[in-house]
Motif scaffolding. Structure first.
Motif, PDB file in Angstrom:
ATOM      1  N   THR A 188       1.013  -1.154  -0.040  1.00 19.00           N
ATOM      2  CA  THR A 188       0.126  -0.051  -0.049  1.00 19.00           C
ATOM      3  C   THR A 188       0.778   1.307   0.042  1.00 19.00           C
ATOM      4  O   THR A 188       0.515   2.204  -0.428  1.00 19.00           O
ATOM      5  CB  THR A 188      -0.976   0.244   1.111  1.00 19.00           C
ATOM      6  OG1 THR A 188      -0.254  -0.138   2.376  1.00 19.00           O
ATOM      7  CG2 THR A 188      -1.891  -1.242   1.214  1.00 19.00           C
ATOM      8  N   ARG A 189       2.158   1.004   0.580  1.00 15.50           N
ATOM      9  CA  ARG A 189       2.913   2.390   0.485  1.00 15.50           C
ATOM     10  C   ARG A 189       3.795   2.560  -0.708  1.00 15.50           C
ATOM     11  O   ARG A 189       3.895   3.411  -1.056  1.00 15.50           O
ATOM     12  CB  ARG A 189       4.130   2.024   1.767  1.00 15.50           C
ATOM     13  CG  ARG A 189       4.740   3.379   2.092  1.00 15.50           C
ATOM     14  CD  ARG A 189       3.969   4.429   2.360  1.00 15.50           C
ATOM     15  NE  ARG A 189       4.657   5.431   2.999  1.00 15.50           N
ATOM     16  CZ  ARG A 189       4.921   6.596   2.365  1.00 15.50           C
ATOM     17  NH1 ARG A 189       4.454   6.511   1.090  1.00 15.50           N
ATOM     18  NH2 ARG A 189       5.487   7.701   2.768  1.00 15.50           N
ATOM     19  N   LEU A 190       3.644   1.543  -1.590  1.00 14.65           N
ATOM     20  CA  LEU A 190       4.188   1.562  -2.988  1.00 14.65           C
ATOM     21  C   LEU A 190       3.167   2.141  -3.893  1.00 14.65           C
ATOM     22  O   LEU A 190       3.520   2.648  -4.886  1.00 14.65           O
ATOM     23  CB  LEU A 190       4.650   0.371  -3.300  1.00 14.65           C
ATOM     24  CG  LEU A 190       6.296  -0.102  -2.675  1.00 14.65           C
ATOM     25  CD1 LEU A 190       6.573  -1.519  -3.160  1.00 14.65           C
ATOM     26  CD2 LEU A 190       7.230   0.952  -3.178  1.00 14.65           C
ATOM     27  N   ALA A 191       1.973   1.615  -3.959  1.00 17.60           N
ATOM     28  CA  ALA A 191       0.686   1.560  -4.938  1.00 17.60           C
ATOM     29  C   ALA A 191      -0.264   2.190  -4.506  1.00 17.60           C
ATOM     30  O   ALA A 191      -1.349   2.359  -5.317  1.00 17.60           O
ATOM     31  CB  ALA A 191       0.767  -0.082  -5.460  1.00 17.60           C
TER      32      ALA A 191
ATOM     33  N   THR B  22      -4.520   3.956  -0.929  1.00 14.77           N
ATOM     34  CA  THR B  22      -4.247   4.646   0.332  1.00 14.77           C
ATOM     35  C   THR B  22      -3.450   3.599   1.295  1.00 14.77           C
ATOM     36  O   THR B  22      -3.176   2.640   1.163  1.00 14.77           O
ATOM     37  CB  THR B  22      -5.908   4.820   1.003  1.00 14.77           C
ATOM     38  OG1 THR B  22      -6.480   3.864   1.251  1.00 14.77           O
ATOM     39  CG2 THR B  22      -6.594   5.783   0.309  1.00 14.77           C
ATOM     40  N   SER B  23      -2.907   4.434   2.513  1.00 15.75           N
ATOM     41  CA  SER B  23      -2.248   3.563   3.446  1.00 15.75           C
ATOM     42  C   SER B  23      -2.570   3.892   4.766  1.00 15.75           C
ATOM     43  O   SER B  23      -2.863   5.132   5.026  1.00 15.75           O
ATOM     44  CB  SER B  23      -0.771   3.942   3.369  1.00 15.75           C
ATOM     45  OG  SER B  23       0.128   2.943   4.096  1.00 15.75           O
ATOM     46  N   ASP B  24      -2.604   3.137   5.723  1.00 19.33           N
ATOM     47  CA  ASP B  24      -2.927   3.344   7.277  1.00 19.33           C
ATOM     48  C   ASP B  24      -2.023   4.400   7.723  1.00 19.33           C
ATOM     49  O   ASP B  24      -0.811   4.185   7.622  1.00 19.33           O
ATOM     50  CB  ASP B  24      -3.148   2.114   7.965  1.00 19.33           C
ATOM     51  CG  ASP B  24      -3.737   2.360   9.451  1.00 19.33           C
ATOM     52  OD1 ASP B  24      -3.854   3.663   9.775  1.00 19.33           O
ATOM     53  OD2 ASP B  24      -4.244   1.415  10.020  1.00 19.33           O
ATOM     54  N   SER B  25      -2.461   5.459   8.336  1.00 22.32           N
ATOM     55  CA  SER B  25      -1.765   6.520   8.650  1.00 22.32           C
ATOM     56  C   SER B  25      -0.963   6.024  10.209  1.00 22.32           C
ATOM     57  O   SER B  25       0.089   6.602  10.732  1.00 22.32           O
ATOM     58  CB  SER B  25      -2.393   7.901   8.826  1.00 22.32           C
ATOM     59  OG  SER B  25      -3.462   7.942   9.815  1.00 22.32           O
TER      60      SER B  25
ATOM     61  N   VAL C 192      -2.265   7.596  -1.270  1.00 20.36           N
ATOM     62  CA  VAL C 192      -0.572   7.399  -1.768  1.00 20.36           C
ATOM     63  C   VAL C 192      -0.773   7.175  -2.948  1.00 20.36           C
ATOM     64  O   VAL C 192      -1.563   6.463  -3.904  1.00 20.36           O
ATOM     65  CB  VAL C 192      -0.289   6.116  -0.997  1.00 20.36           C
ATOM     66  CG1 VAL C 192       1.106   5.706  -1.554  1.00 20.36           C
ATOM     67  CG2 VAL C 192      -0.119   6.227   0.489  1.00 20.36           C
ATOM     68  N   PRO C 193       0.174   8.070  -3.805  1.00 23.05           N
ATOM     69  CA  PRO C 193       0.309   8.067  -5.483  1.00 23.05           C
ATOM     70  C   PRO C 193       0.950   6.804  -5.592  1.00 23.05           C
ATOM     71  O   PRO C 193       1.865   6.240  -5.046  1.00 23.05           O
ATOM     72  CB  PRO C 193       0.865   9.116  -5.509  1.00 23.05           C
ATOM     73  CG  PRO C 193       1.771   9.686  -4.498  1.00 23.05           C
ATOM     74  CD  PRO C 193       0.970   9.125  -3.370  1.00 23.05           C
ATOM     75  N   MET C 194       0.706   6.248  -6.911  1.00 19.45           N
ATOM     76  CA  MET C 194       1.526   5.042  -7.296  1.00 19.45           C
ATOM     77  C   MET C 194       2.774   5.359  -7.554  1.00 19.45           C
ATOM     78  O   MET C 194       3.368   6.394  -8.087  1.00 19.45           O
ATOM     79  CB  MET C 194       0.936   4.591  -8.764  1.00 19.45           C
ATOM     80  CG  MET C 194       1.810   3.241  -9.562  1.00 19.45           C
ATOM     81  SD  MET C 194       1.152   1.756  -8.549  1.00 19.45           S
ATOM     82  CE  MET C 194       2.144   0.783  -9.638  1.00 19.45           C
TER      83      MET C 194
ATOM     84  N   ALA D 287       9.738   3.659   2.524  1.00 15.94           N
ATOM     85  CA  ALA D 287       8.678   4.609   2.878  1.00 15.94           C
ATOM     86  C   ALA D 287       9.367   6.151   2.805  1.00 15.94           C
ATOM     87  O   ALA D 287       8.871   7.158   2.554  1.00 15.94           O
ATOM     88  CB  ALA D 287       8.140   4.222   3.896  1.00 15.94           C
ATOM     89  N   LEU D 288      10.599   5.924   3.560  1.00 14.63           N
ATOM     90  CA  LEU D 288      11.120   7.181   3.865  1.00 14.63           C
ATOM     91  C   LEU D 288      11.700   7.912   2.800  1.00 14.63           C
ATOM     92  O   LEU D 288      11.387   9.222   2.207  1.00 14.63           O
ATOM     93  CB  LEU D 288      12.481   7.067   4.919  1.00 14.63           C
ATOM     94  CG  LEU D 288      13.388   8.389   5.186  1.00 14.63           C
ATOM     95  CD1 LEU D 288      12.614   9.576   5.771  1.00 14.63           C
ATOM     96  CD2 LEU D 288      14.474   7.784   6.176  1.00 14.63           C
ATOM     97  N   LEU D 289      12.303   7.078   1.746  1.00 12.97           N
ATOM     98  CA  LEU D 289      12.550   7.757   0.323  1.00 12.97           C
ATOM     99  C   LEU D 289      11.509   8.141  -0.411  1.00 12.97           C
ATOM    100  O   LEU D 289      11.802   9.161  -1.281  1.00 12.97           O
ATOM    101  CB  LEU D 289      13.425   6.486  -0.416  1.00 12.97           C
ATOM    102  CG  LEU D 289      14.839   6.065  -0.039  1.00 12.97           C
ATOM    103  CD1 LEU D 289      15.327   4.808  -0.753  1.00 12.97           C
ATOM    104  CD2 LEU D 289      15.533   7.462  -0.493  1.00 12.97           C
ATOM    105  N   ARG D 290      10.274   7.684  -0.411  1.00  9.11           N
ATOM    106  CA  ARG D 290       9.233   8.020  -1.027  1.00  9.11           C
ATOM    107  C   ARG D 290       8.840   9.288  -0.544  1.00  9.11           C
ATOM    108  O   ARG D 290       8.587  10.461  -1.069  1.00  9.11           O
ATOM    109  CB  ARG D 290       7.934   7.112  -0.708  1.00  9.11           C
ATOM    110  CG  ARG D 290       8.179   5.814  -1.601  1.00  9.11           C
ATOM    111  CD  ARG D 290       6.721   5.504  -2.092  1.00  9.11           C
ATOM    112  NE  ARG D 290       6.282   6.465  -3.203  1.00  9.11           N
ATOM    113  CZ  ARG D 290       5.171   6.128  -3.871  1.00  9.11           C
ATOM    114  NH1 ARG D 290       4.159   5.458  -3.624  1.00  9.11           N
ATOM    115  NH2 ARG D 290       4.899   7.130  -5.038  1.00  9.11           N
TER     116      ARG D 290
END
Length: 205
Positions: free
Chosen positions: A23-26, A29-32, A40-42, A194-197
């Motif tokens: 979900t963090r990649l694609a 949405t992702s749970d905050s 979350v954008p693709m 996730a940090l790099l994103r």
């Protein structure tokens, strides 16, 4: 095959880690962390291959050769992952592409050497040059490893040598140790990705 109480938390942790990374990649949405879904954008190809600092290790075209400090490109096909016979110290900074490709390769390899045909070799593994392809490959490899884990009977949990994966200490470890190691690989590389994103999004602003 049944699972015992010792394995259940490891499987739950694995499922959580894989779903969280996907979900963090694609997205979408992702749970905050508080139960709310954050958009979350693709992952894009540019972000997948983004090199935020000098001398990054990444996934590269084989014709271009390895990156700074790397001595070879792993795998087969037109693209490969930066590597060296011995891991350098301090370790190089790696891109999202490198980290995701590394996870996919270890999952596919461990699945093959636990419940599969045990033929997986790094020399024939093919890295993906694009974000969508890499996410799809990770999803498939993660599903393969999950099926392999569920195929192990609880009577074998304390046996060593269940997996013949040759790129780690797997043959000398028990099954729960093998699972724990792969779990922590996903958890810590997912956090890095996730940090790099986040950094990529902020520098774009």
């Amino acid at each position: 095959m049944s699972t015992n109480k010792r394995f259940e938390p490891l499987l739950e942790q694995y499922d959580f880690a894989v779903e969280r990374l996907l979900t963090r990649l694609a997205g979408p949405t992702s749970d905050s962390g508080d139960g709310r879904g954050v958009e979350v954008p693709m992952l894009t190809d540019a972000e997948y291959l983004w090199e935020p600092v000098a001398a990054c290790w990444s996934v590269r075209r084989r014709v271009d050769g390895p990156g700074p400090g790397a001595l070879k490109l792993l795998g087969a096909g037109e693209w490969g992952r930066d590597a060296a016979p011995e891991s350098p110290w301090p370790p190089p900074f790696t891109t999202i592409a490198w980290r995701l490709d590394h996870l996919t390769e270890t999952l596919a390899g461990r699945a093959s050497h636990l419940g599969g045909d045990r033929t997986f070799e790094r020399a024939t593994y093919e890295s993906r040059p694009d974000a969508a392809g890499a996410i799809g490959a990770f999803r498939e490899a993660a599903a393969d490893w999950r099926r392999a884990m569920l195929g192990v009977d609880e009577s074998d949990y304390d046996s060593t040598g269940l997996t013949t994966y040759p790129y780690g200490s797997d043959p000398e470890e028990t099954f729960p140790s093998n699972v724990w190691w792969e779990n922590q690989e996903i958890l810590h590389h997912a956090a890095e990705i996730a940090l790099l994103r986040d950094l990529y999004a902020h520098q774009a602003r």
